[in-house]
Write an enzyme that holds these catalytic residues in place. Structure first.
Site, PDB file in Angstrom:
ATOM      1  N   LYS A 108       0.868  -1.246  -0.089  1.00  8.23           N
ATOM      2  CA  LYS A 108       0.209   0.090  -0.144  1.00  8.23           C
ATOM      3  C   LYS A 108       0.891   1.338  -0.096  1.00  8.23           C
ATOM      4  O   LYS A 108       2.030   1.179   0.569  1.00  8.23           O
ATOM      5  CB  LYS A 108      -0.900   0.032   1.073  1.00  8.23           C
ATOM      6  CG  LYS A 108      -2.105   0.890   1.068  1.00  8.23           C
ATOM      7  CD  LYS A 108      -3.053   0.118   0.330  1.00  8.23           C
ATOM      8  CE  LYS A 108      -4.334   0.748   0.256  1.00  8.23           C
ATOM      9  NZ  LYS A 108      -5.537  -0.333  -0.337  1.00  8.23           N
TER      10      LYS A 108
HETATM   11  N1  GLU Z   1      -7.252   0.081  -3.318  1.00  9.66           N
HETATM   12  C1  GLU Z   1      -8.152  -1.225  -3.778  1.00  9.66           C
HETATM   13  C2  GLU Z   1      -8.144  -2.147  -2.450  1.00  9.66           C
HETATM   14  O1  GLU Z   1      -7.793  -1.876  -1.410  1.00  9.66           O
HETATM   15  C3  GLU Z   1      -7.502  -2.077  -4.804  1.00  9.66           C
HETATM   16  C4  GLU Z   1      -6.019  -2.392  -4.892  1.00  9.66           C
HETATM   17  C5  GLU Z   1      -5.506  -2.630  -6.308  1.00  9.66           C
HETATM   18  O2  GLU Z   1      -6.377  -2.801  -7.248  1.00  9.66           O
HETATM   19  O3  GLU Z   1      -4.411  -3.043  -6.330  1.00  9.66           O
HETATM   20  O4  GLU Z   1      -8.340  -3.373  -2.840  1.00  9.66           O
END
Ligand code: GLU
Length: 416
Positions: A108
């Site tokens: 993240k």
């Molecule tokens: N931000 C989204 C999540 O928390 C998508 C992450 C992604 O597609 O890599 O799952």
């Protein structure tokens, strides 16, 4: 359960992880290794603001685990996006991608800023500077960012461009891009659509009738607004929706077309004339069949869990439920389907986007949606069965499946 007020988001997620690790009898070394992020980067993001002054933001990229494949996870622009929150979200991505069977690990990123206070030009410059600061850590086979809270397809377009200026044209470096820049059809709606697929399956198991089910949604960003539209199409009655500025309640069901128009002009659902104004606290405690927190983390807590009047909680946001709330809801026999399952539609279609970019081929939207349905429905089935068989909660089951897969991959790689 003891009060968890003093815990950070990462410590809270690790309570869930520890329970899984214990039940799976992981050896202490593996337990420790999977608990902590593999690598973390904190960067300064100096940016020239529109008024000519320079402002320095703080950015992060936390790479939690890559035993099952390249790191994967969104980038969040939010004032609360600090180290501990980004860590928590990175570890959730590891368990989420594993639970969904996607060939990715978890990561993240975040920049601590308030995107609502920034111009498009400032956001563009923040994104480019941030991308250059983490460029050495990411790559289509290393770490693939995506949108999250406060970022969107446009942000990904800027990231792809900034990365491409160093490495050449590389669409697979990020997912959730605009369709015109090789994003996937169906990616924008994917998280909301996934919520709908999970609800369709869960309704059968929990004796709920989707048609006419009264749904309360907190959040009207990417997840909440798409979920509202798609659940409405499935026949649900969306009786209340809230966002950061307020909430609106209409027991007969909100007119979504009108609400969307109001939101476009007012920038919030608050003030929608065809409903009663309620606070966000009241919103969560409304009498309903399905409660979908789809905004920020830690909204269902030890304080309000005993007052919820819903038959089912669907975790749309990441980490909307504290461990304390989880325990209370479990005692009250209100099923909570965990966020790492319910909101996994986004990263699942991110996987399809990455695949399409690597193949230099485009899928039509029907194919994307059909594959998403297959993937998320079977993950739901696995979670449901495991919970029933082991007599554990759906969250415990989901973590157990995810942690088991990551531990096994680590073992097969031979580094433990
Ligand atoms: N931000 C989204 C999540 O928390 C998508 C992450 C992604 O597609 O890599 O799952």
């Amino acid at each position: 359960m003891q009060s968890t007020k003093a815990l950070t988001p990462f410590e809270e997620v690790n309570l869930f992880y520890d329970q899984a690790a214990e039940r799976l009898k992981l050896s202490s070394g593996v337990w420790e290794m999977l608990r902590r992020p593999w690598r973390e980067l904190r960067v300064q993001v100096p940016v020239r603001m529109d008024n000519g002054e320079m402002k320095v933001f703080t950015g992060y990229r936390v790479q939690h685990n890559a035993a099952r494949g390249p790191y994967k996870g969104g980038v969040r622009y939010h004032p609360q996006a600090d180290e501990e929150e980004v860590r928590a979200l990175a570890s959730l991505m590891t368990w989420k991608t594993a639970l969904m069977g996607l060939p990715f690990g978890g990561a993240k990123g975040g920049v601590q800023c308030d995107p609502n206070q920034l111009s498009l030009g400032e956001l563009n410059r923040i994104t480019r500077r941030y991308t250059l600061s983490i460029e050495h850590l990411i790559g289509p086979n290393r770490d693939i960012p995506a949108p999250d809270l406060g970022t969107n397809a446009q942000t990904m377009g800027w990231m792809m461009d900034a990365y491409g200026q160093i490495h050449g044209y590389t669409p697979a470096i990020v997912t959730g891009k605009p369709v015109e820049l090789h994003g996937s059809l169906g990616r924008d709606s994917a998280t909301g659509r996934g919520v709908g697929y999970v609800l369709t399956e869960a309704a059968k198991d929990f004796g709920l009738e989707v048609r006419g089910a009264r749904v309360v949604i907190q959040g009207f960003g990417n997840v909440g607004s798409w979920a509202a539209r798609l659940l409405h199409e499935m026949g649900c009655r969306i009786i209340a929706i809230g966002d950061a500025k307020g909430a609106v309640y209409q027991p007969r069901g909100l007119d979504l077309q009108k609400l969307l128009r109001h939101h476009t002009s007012a920038g919030t659902v608050a003030g929608f004339p065809e409903g009663e104004a309620v606070t966000n606290e009241e919103l969560l405690e409304l009498d309903c069949d399905v409660l979908l927190p789809a905004a920020i983390d830690n909204v269902l807590t030890g304080r309000n869990a005993s007052r919820l009047k819903t038959r089912l909680v669907l975790g749309g946001a990441n980490h909307p439920t504290t461990p304390e709330a989880d325990a209370i809801l479990n005692d009250r026999r209100i099923p909570v389907l965990p966020d790492i399952l319910v909101n996994a539609g986004g990263v699942t279609v991110s996987y399809f986007e990455w695949t399409q970019n690597l193949q230099e081929f485009r899928w039509d939207e029907d194919r994307v949606n059909a594959e998403l349905k297959k993937t998320i429905t079977s993950a739901y089935r696995e979670v449901y069965q495991r919970a029933q068989q082991a007599g554990i909660t759906y969250r415990q089951a989901a973590f157990e499946i995810g942690v088991q897969r990551v531990a096994r991959a680590a073992e097969l790689r031979g580094f433990i």
